[in-house]
Write a protein that holds these residues in place. Sequence first.
Motif, short mmCIF file in Angstrom:
data_model
loop_
_atom_site.label_atom_id
_atom_site.label_comp_id
_atom_site.label_asym_id
_atom_site.label_seq_id
_atom_site.Cartn_x
_atom_site.Cartn_y
_atom_site.Cartn_z
N GLN A 111 9.51 -72.16 20.66
CA GLN A 111 8.71 -71.71 21.80
C GLN A 111 7.72 -70.63 21.37
O GLN A 111 6.61 -70.54 21.90
CB GLN A 111 9.61 -71.22 22.94
CG GLN A 111 8.87 -70.65 24.13
CD GLN A 111 7.94 -71.65 24.83
OE1 GLN A 111 8.11 -72.86 24.69
NE2 GLN A 111 6.98 -71.14 25.56
N ALA A 112 8.12 -69.79 20.43
CA ALA A 112 7.19 -68.77 19.92
C ALA A 112 5.96 -69.45 19.32
O ALA A 112 4.83 -69.03 19.51
CB ALA A 112 7.87 -67.89 18.89
N LEU B 31 -0.98 -75.60 31.04
CA LEU B 31 -0.45 -75.04 29.79
C LEU B 31 0.09 -73.64 30.05
O LEU B 31 1.19 -73.28 29.65
CB LEU B 31 -1.57 -75.00 28.74
CG LEU B 31 -1.18 -74.41 27.39
CD1 LEU B 31 -0.45 -75.46 26.56
CD2 LEU B 31 -2.42 -73.95 26.62
N LEU B 35 4.02 -73.69 30.11
CA LEU B 35 4.41 -73.58 28.71
C LEU B 35 4.38 -72.13 28.23
O LEU B 35 5.11 -71.76 27.31
CB LEU B 35 3.49 -74.42 27.81
CG LEU B 35 3.92 -75.88 27.59
CD1 LEU B 35 3.84 -76.69 28.87
CD2 LEU B 35 3.07 -76.53 26.51
N LEU B 36 3.51 -71.31 28.80
CA LEU B 36 3.35 -69.96 28.29
C LEU B 36 4.01 -68.93 29.21
O LEU B 36 4.87 -68.18 28.78
CB LEU B 36 1.86 -69.64 28.10
CG LEU B 36 1.12 -70.60 27.15
CD1 LEU B 36 -0.35 -70.22 27.00
CD2 LEU B 36 1.79 -70.65 25.79
N PRO B 39 8.10 -70.11 31.41
CA PRO B 39 9.47 -69.82 30.98
C PRO B 39 10.00 -68.47 31.43
O PRO B 39 11.21 -68.27 31.50
CB PRO B 39 9.37 -69.91 29.45
CG PRO B 39 8.30 -70.91 29.21
CD PRO B 39 7.30 -70.64 30.29
N PRO B 82 12.09 -73.64 28.77
CA PRO B 82 11.17 -74.01 27.68
C PRO B 82 11.72 -75.14 26.83
O PRO B 82 12.91 -75.20 26.55
CB PRO B 82 11.05 -72.73 26.86
CG PRO B 82 12.22 -71.90 27.22
CD PRO B 82 12.59 -72.26 28.62
N LEU B 83 10.84 -76.03 26.50
CA LEU B 83 11.06 -77.15 25.58
C LEU B 83 11.85 -78.30 26.19
O LEU B 83 11.66 -79.45 25.79
CB LEU B 83 11.75 -76.71 24.28
CG LEU B 83 11.05 -75.58 23.51
CD1 LEU B 83 11.90 -75.14 22.34
CD2 LEU B 83 9.69 -76.05 23.00
N TYR B 88 8.27 -78.35 32.25
CA TYR B 88 7.65 -77.97 30.98
C TYR B 88 7.09 -79.20 30.27
O TYR B 88 5.92 -79.24 29.88
CB TYR B 88 8.71 -77.28 30.11
CG TYR B 88 8.24 -76.73 28.79
CD1 TYR B 88 8.02 -77.57 27.70
CD2 TYR B 88 8.05 -75.36 28.61
CE1 TYR B 88 7.60 -77.06 26.47
CE2 TYR B 88 7.65 -74.83 27.38
CZ TYR B 88 7.44 -75.69 26.32
OH TYR B 88 7.05 -75.18 25.10
N MET B 92 3.13 -80.40 29.62
CA MET B 92 2.60 -80.72 28.28
C MET B 92 1.90 -82.08 28.32
O MET B 92 0.82 -82.26 27.73
CB MET B 92 3.76 -80.75 27.28
CG MET B 92 3.34 -80.66 25.85
SD MET B 92 4.74 -80.32 24.79
CE MET B 92 4.17 -81.02 23.27
N HIS B 93 2.47 -83.01 29.03
CA HIS B 93 1.84 -84.33 29.17
C HIS B 93 0.52 -84.21 29.93
O HIS B 93 -0.49 -84.83 29.55
CB HIS B 93 2.79 -85.29 29.89
CG HIS B 93 2.10 -86.55 30.32
ND1 HIS B 93 1.71 -87.53 29.43
CD2 HIS B 93 1.70 -86.99 31.54
CE1 HIS B 93 1.11 -88.52 30.08
NE2 HIS B 93 1.09 -88.22 31.36
N ASN B 492 3.38 -63.60 22.77
CA ASN B 492 3.15 -65.02 22.58
C ASN B 492 4.42 -65.82 22.73
O ASN B 492 4.40 -67.00 22.98
CB ASN B 492 2.53 -65.30 21.21
CG ASN B 492 3.31 -64.66 20.10
OD1 ASN B 492 3.44 -63.46 20.06
ND2 ASN B 492 3.83 -65.46 19.20
N THR B 493 5.58 -65.16 22.57
CA THR B 493 6.83 -65.88 22.80
C THR B 493 7.01 -66.06 24.29
O THR B 493 6.41 -65.38 25.09
CB THR B 493 8.04 -65.09 22.29
OG1 THR B 493 8.14 -63.90 23.08
CG2 THR B 493 7.88 -64.74 20.85
N CYS B 494 7.87 -66.94 24.62
CA CYS B 494 8.31 -66.96 26.00
C CYS B 494 9.34 -65.87 26.12
O CYS B 494 9.64 -65.18 25.15
CB CYS B 494 8.95 -68.30 26.35
SG CYS B 494 10.58 -68.53 25.63
N CYS B 496 12.28 -66.22 26.05
CA CYS B 496 13.45 -66.48 25.24
C CYS B 496 13.39 -65.73 23.94
O CYS B 496 14.37 -65.65 23.23
CB CYS B 496 13.66 -67.97 25.01
SG CYS B 496 12.23 -68.89 24.47
#
Lengths: 190, 499
Positions: A111-112, B31, B35-36, B39, B82-83, B88, B92-93, B492-494, B496
């Motif tokens: 994720q980072a 996005l 995604l950013l 999360p 996330p992921l 999420y 992304m799609h 830049n990380t979520c 998590c």
Amino acid sequence: MIKIATDESDFLTLGKIEKIDKRTLVAGVGHRFWQDYSAGPAWIDRMKEIDWPEGLDVEDYSFGALAMTQNLQDVDYQRIVFLSAEARGRQPGTLHWYRYAAGEESPERVQAYVGESGGGVVAIDPLLSIAGHFGVLPPETWVIELEPIATKWGDEESRAIEANFSEVLQRMRRLLSGDAPTKVEVRRDA
Amino acid sequence: MEICFDIVPPPMGIAVRNMLLALEYLYDHPLHLFLLAGPDYSQMIVEETNPGLWQRAQKTATRHGDAHGFKTMGEIMTDMNPLTGKLYVEAMHMTRVAREAYSLLGGKYPHPETIVPGGVSTTINLQVLNQVFTRLKQFFDYSRKVVAIWEDITAFFYEADPLYRKTGTRPKTMVDTGVWDDPGTYDASYKNLNTWGNNRWATPGVVIDGELVTTRLQDLNIGLEEFVEHSYYEPWTKMPYPTDPLGSPLSPHHPWNKDTIPKPGKQNWKERYSWSTSPRWDRKVFEAGAYCRVWNTAAAKKLPFTRFLESTGSSLKILVPEAGMAESLLEWKIPQDWNAFERNRGRAYCIPFSAMVAMDNWMMAMDLLKQGKTDVSTKFDLPRKGTQLGVGFWGAGRGFLTHHMEVEDGAIKNYQIDTPSTVNASPRDPMGQPGPYEEAVANTPILEEFDGPDSFKGIDILRTIRSFDPCMPCTTHTMVKDHDLVVTREVNTCGCGVS
């Protein structure tokens, strides 16, 4: 040992490969105008001038890991070779290769990298991590990588990019003909 | 360049350019939202930083389940993981769908190949427009869903603890240059910029403490200044342009007068500590964002001809046509509170806003095609002598974007760019005013549940910074007053990254 690519026979020799053994992508990854970090796209630009046999795609993958991961979802490559440059504490100007195995990378790290890619970072590690996580890398994934010398913004590369191009082609030739080295680093990020 | 050299694009070129920008936003906003920043509101993060809130979420019914399909807030949060979360992965799609549509007109994304001064170089025909439409249409239902999700997230947090209304709060002062020109009005002249600026689908404007004080692009331009006292640059001394092309006074700190003189150095909070400059308008700290676009447009009541949008003065109504779901009228109302949640909520509404602007321009392109007006660009010659000034008022996905250019004898002499992240990340100015990120973080209450310094994650601060949609992998350094402690968190990380 840095080889100086003044002999064009390397190009011609490689160009005579008649057949690729499996569907292969050769992809350059890196920022342009960042001196030696531009090695990936710079090599790809030169490789596009070679007449490759069917079954080999030569592409610039310097467009962000998320987008490139989605690209890879569309095509069933059986082999991918990434060309890039990354500073990892090795002797500057030297060429390395390793096989990448998508491992048990932590969600935090993936994720980072998603965050970095969303913010515009273009580099080999985010691409491997994200593409590996989403399962789009084939088992045979290679990275041919330059340890950079010059690392400032600008288009003045060190001689390392040009000097190593012949060796890049030679290693490509081995991989494309199914003669991959057995004793080589396998990188698993976890 | 168009203003610099009087290059007027043909209507089809403007319509295509408008569609390209809208499609870029349709890539950018999902996005960010899922995604950013998304999360930060996921089960994975909330359960760790605020276990009580997670317990509550599992028992709280959603209000807009008919639009997004989730019964409880817990279900939404789980799918924002996330992921792995469905929201999420879906986002992304959808970024891919937008990029495909963009690539049909722009050649590729990023770094499109068809945008030129004077229009575009795309060949427009029925096939291209239909292929764009099949992708654009997918955002009709998606935008209904995204708006509903972020309405529910905002309401949930507010109800759980009213102090969340203070997360990321700062004055309601913001600037947007507006985007999406009306082909009937845009003439690429600085002389008429107030007229064509006011006819944009997203109205330019300056909001000061919640009040829209101007929509004139000239006012926006002449009020702009940049300061470097706390940045890694030297100040400049020259002032080649005391006035703008219409004779209105400019500051020595205006971008047309700016000289970029980098001065790298050691980070010092009291002196220089950022590579961002400090853009200000009328010496006021302003923020930039997609939400500013919708705020100005809602307040101004100056839309051009549109089939889908209505500005009421206090809201923006967006009519989203039928797709898989029935036609619906979405309405973004100018909020009472201004904070991280409202930034994300406003950004969610920018998805249907952008989609409907794209539709307006798509239908215009079809009409032009039927009339045979398929020219997409205007040829031009660049003068090789003399001095010209140009300015581009445009918008990144994250908002306010200006390019100021000076050309002398056919070569660029000076080029200055102010991006939304420059604005938002700005350090303190010489008047001592902190930048938007700094101000918002300083105002943010810590609502995280933690036992001691070792377990502190900083999620409230991360939500604040990420609500601005920072266009940079960046790190926040939070100083504790009268203490040597500095908490560093990568943004830049979520969230998590906190564990």
